[in-house]
Enzyme design. Structure first.
Site, PDB file in Angstrom:
ATOM      1  N   GLU A  21      93.777  36.444 157.499  1.00 37.25           N
ATOM      2  CA  GLU A  21      93.317  35.965 156.195  1.00 37.25           C
ATOM      3  C   GLU A  21      94.307  36.339 155.088  1.00 37.25           C
ATOM      4  O   GLU A  21      94.473  35.613 154.112  1.00 37.25           O
ATOM      5  CB  GLU A  21      91.927  36.537 155.873  1.00 37.25           C
ATOM      6  CG  GLU A  21      91.263  35.867 154.703  1.00 37.25           C
ATOM      7  CD  GLU A  21      89.852  36.342 154.446  1.00 37.25           C
ATOM      8  OE1 GLU A  21      89.218  35.793 153.532  1.00 37.25           O
ATOM      9  OE2 GLU A  21      89.375  37.269 155.133  1.00 37.25           O
ATOM     10  N   TYR A  53      96.829  37.675 125.151  1.00 33.05           N
ATOM     11  CA  TYR A  53      96.157  37.215 126.364  1.00 33.05           C
ATOM     12  C   TYR A  53      97.092  36.457 127.297  1.00 33.05           C
ATOM     13  O   TYR A  53      96.902  36.461 128.499  1.00 33.05           O
ATOM     14  CB  TYR A  53      94.904  36.394 126.047  1.00 33.05           C
ATOM     15  CG  TYR A  53      95.132  35.218 125.138  1.00 33.05           C
ATOM     16  CD1 TYR A  53      95.612  34.009 125.626  1.00 33.05           C
ATOM     17  CD2 TYR A  53      94.836  35.308 123.789  1.00 33.05           C
ATOM     18  CE1 TYR A  53      95.803  32.931 124.799  1.00 33.05           C
ATOM     19  CE2 TYR A  53      95.037  34.227 122.943  1.00 33.05           C
ATOM     20  CZ  TYR A  53      95.524  33.040 123.458  1.00 33.05           C
ATOM     21  OH  TYR A  53      95.727  31.969 122.632  1.00 33.05           O
ATOM     22  N   VAL A  72      87.848  42.726 147.965  1.00 36.12           N
ATOM     23  CA  VAL A  72      87.735  42.199 146.607  1.00 36.12           C
ATOM     24  C   VAL A  72      87.559  43.360 145.628  1.00 36.12           C
ATOM     25  O   VAL A  72      88.081  43.332 144.515  1.00 36.12           O
ATOM     26  CB  VAL A  72      86.550  41.210 146.517  1.00 36.12           C
ATOM     27  CG1 VAL A  72      86.383  40.691 145.109  1.00 36.12           C
ATOM     28  CG2 VAL A  72      86.731  40.059 147.474  1.00 36.12           C
ATOM     29  N   GLU A  73      86.856  44.396 146.056  1.00 39.04           N
ATOM     30  CA  GLU A  73      86.634  45.567 145.203  1.00 39.04           C
ATOM     31  C   GLU A  73      87.954  46.233 144.818  1.00 39.04           C
ATOM     32  O   GLU A  73      88.147  46.621 143.662  1.00 39.04           O
ATOM     33  CB  GLU A  73      85.728  46.584 145.917  1.00 39.04           C
ATOM     34  CG  GLU A  73      84.316  46.099 146.148  1.00 39.04           C
ATOM     35  CD  GLU A  73      84.116  45.290 147.438  1.00 39.04           C
ATOM     36  OE1 GLU A  73      82.954  45.111 147.835  1.00 39.04           O
ATOM     37  OE2 GLU A  73      85.108  44.831 148.046  1.00 39.04           O
ATOM     38  N   LYS A  98      85.860  34.567 145.139  1.00 39.19           N
ATOM     39  CA  LYS A  98      86.607  33.882 146.199  1.00 39.19           C
ATOM     40  C   LYS A  98      85.846  32.581 146.484  1.00 39.19           C
ATOM     41  O   LYS A  98      84.812  32.601 147.137  1.00 39.19           O
ATOM     42  CB  LYS A  98      86.653  34.740 147.467  1.00 39.19           C
ATOM     43  CG  LYS A  98      87.582  35.930 147.383  1.00 39.19           C
ATOM     44  CD  LYS A  98      87.539  36.789 148.626  1.00 39.19           C
ATOM     45  CE  LYS A  98      88.116  36.095 149.827  1.00 39.19           C
ATOM     46  NZ  LYS A  98      88.257  36.993 150.995  1.00 39.19           N
TER      47      LYS A  98
END
Length: 116
Positions: A21, A53, A72-73, A98
């Site tokens: 992945e 930004y 993801v964390e 995701k």
């Protein structure tokens, strides 16, 4: 507390638990709220008195292209710390999505909040 937000920032990164992945970059969507005191910028109308930004988005894209994450964390924590440390934000609220990663789901992800 004032907030600048960047909504649905699409970035490419290598993310996932299995090696296969992470072998190919995938799109991740970020919703970012950055807490900062903008009172000086409101008076001066000068970019140096606020958070640019455009630079935030560019820096996030740069660092996520260079790094690989299993969770993801971990990606979320990396982005929050980058904003807090490099842009001197007072706090960051981040949603990481995701999209289309599992059948029958529009997206999955996390939402975290970090402060200095």
């Amino acid at each position: 507390m004032d907030i600048i937000f960047l909504e649905q920032v699409k970035v490419q990164t290598n993310l996932g638990v299995p090696d296969w992945e992470r072998a190919v970059a995938q799109t991740v969507i970020l919703d970012i709220e950055i807490g900062y005191d903008f009172s000086k910028a409101c008076q001066s109308d000068a970019i140096e008195d606020t958070i640019d930004y455009g630079q935030v988005a560019a820096r996030i894209r740069e660092t996520l292209a260079e790094h690989s994450f299993k969770l993801v964390e971990a990606l979320g924590e990396h982005v929050c710390q980058l904003i807090l440390l490099e842009f001197k934000a007072q706090n960051v609220k981040l949603k990481v999505s995701k999209p289309g990663i599992l059948p029958g789901l529009k997206a999955l992800g996390i939402q975290i909040y970090r402060t200095t």
